[in-house]
Design a protein around this motif. Structure first.
Motif, PDB file in Angstrom:
ATOM      1  N   ARG A  14       0.948  -1.195   0.022  1.00  0.00           N
ATOM      2  CA  ARG A  14       0.089  -0.034  -0.113  1.00  0.00           C
ATOM      3  C   ARG A  14       0.941   1.330  -0.079  1.00  0.00           C
ATOM      4  O   ARG A  14       0.342   2.200  -0.636  1.00  0.00           O
ATOM      5  CB  ARG A  14      -0.952   0.019   1.192  1.00  0.00           C
ATOM      6  N   THR A  15       1.853   1.312   0.744  1.00  0.00           N
ATOM      7  CA  THR A  15       2.828   2.603   0.713  1.00  0.00           C
ATOM      8  C   THR A  15       3.389   2.716  -0.593  1.00  0.00           C
ATOM      9  O   THR A  15       3.361   3.792  -0.961  1.00  0.00           O
ATOM     10  CB  THR A  15       3.969   2.276   1.712  1.00  0.00           C
ATOM     11  N   ARG A  17       2.287   1.863  -3.537  1.00  0.00           N
ATOM     12  CA  ARG A  17       1.202   2.328  -4.413  1.00  0.00           C
ATOM     13  C   ARG A  17       1.069   3.838  -4.312  1.00  0.00           C
ATOM     14  O   ARG A  17       0.802   4.755  -5.058  1.00  0.00           O
ATOM     15  CB  ARG A  17      -0.141   1.462  -4.270  1.00  0.00           C
ATOM     16  N   THR A  18       0.877   4.242  -2.962  1.00  0.00           N
ATOM     17  CA  THR A  18       0.836   5.456  -2.727  1.00  0.00           C
ATOM     18  C   THR A  18       1.926   6.682  -3.055  1.00  0.00           C
ATOM     19  O   THR A  18       1.688   7.551  -3.689  1.00  0.00           O
ATOM     20  CB  THR A  18       0.517   5.826  -1.011  1.00  0.00           C
ATOM     21  N   ARG A  20       3.886   5.887  -5.508  1.00  0.00           N
ATOM     22  CA  ARG A  20       3.788   5.964  -7.026  1.00  0.00           C
ATOM     23  C   ARG A  20       2.863   6.950  -7.395  1.00  0.00           C
ATOM     24  O   ARG A  20       2.845   7.553  -8.469  1.00  0.00           O
ATOM     25  CB  ARG A  20       3.839   4.639  -7.697  1.00  0.00           C
ATOM     26  N   GLU A  21       1.740   6.702  -7.059  1.00  0.00           N
ATOM     27  CA  GLU A  21       0.513   7.532  -7.305  1.00  0.00           C
ATOM     28  C   GLU A  21       0.681   8.949  -7.039  1.00  0.00           C
ATOM     29  O   GLU A  21       0.054   9.707  -7.927  1.00  0.00           O
ATOM     30  CB  GLU A  21      -0.826   7.189  -6.493  1.00  0.00           C
ATOM     31  N   ALA A  22       1.360   9.424  -5.878  1.00  0.00           N
ATOM     32  CA  ALA A  22       1.629  10.851  -5.630  1.00  0.00           C
ATOM     33  C   ALA A  22       2.877  11.196  -6.405  1.00  0.00           C
ATOM     34  O   ALA A  22       3.509  12.401  -6.147  1.00  0.00           O
ATOM     35  CB  ALA A  22       1.792  10.772  -4.263  1.00  0.00           C
ATOM     36  N   SER A  23       3.624  10.424  -7.036  1.00  0.00           N
ATOM     37  CA  SER A  23       4.960  10.684  -7.799  1.00  0.00           C
ATOM     38  C   SER A  23       5.805  11.172  -6.826  1.00  0.00           C
ATOM     39  O   SER A  23       6.520  12.326  -7.096  1.00  0.00           O
ATOM     40  CB  SER A  23       4.541  11.795  -8.854  1.00  0.00           C
TER      41      SER A  23
END
Length: 40
Positions: A14-15, A17-18, A20-23
């Motif tokens: 989860r961390t 993914r977060t 990566r999503e927030a760049s």
């Protein structure tokens, strides 16, 4: 690097993914640990 201190979000991926999503830019060593744990 010991993995006993990682939170359940790190282990579940989860961390990562977060991040990566927030760049977000994080140190390579931290990214490698998160990637290794997410793939485990």
């Amino acid at each position: 690097m010991p993995i006993a201190g990682l939170c359940r979000f790190c282990v579940s991926g989860r961390t990562l993914r977060t991040v990566r999503e927030a760049s977000l830019v994080i140190p390579e060593q931290q990214r490698a640990v998160l990637e290794a744990m997410a793939g485990a």
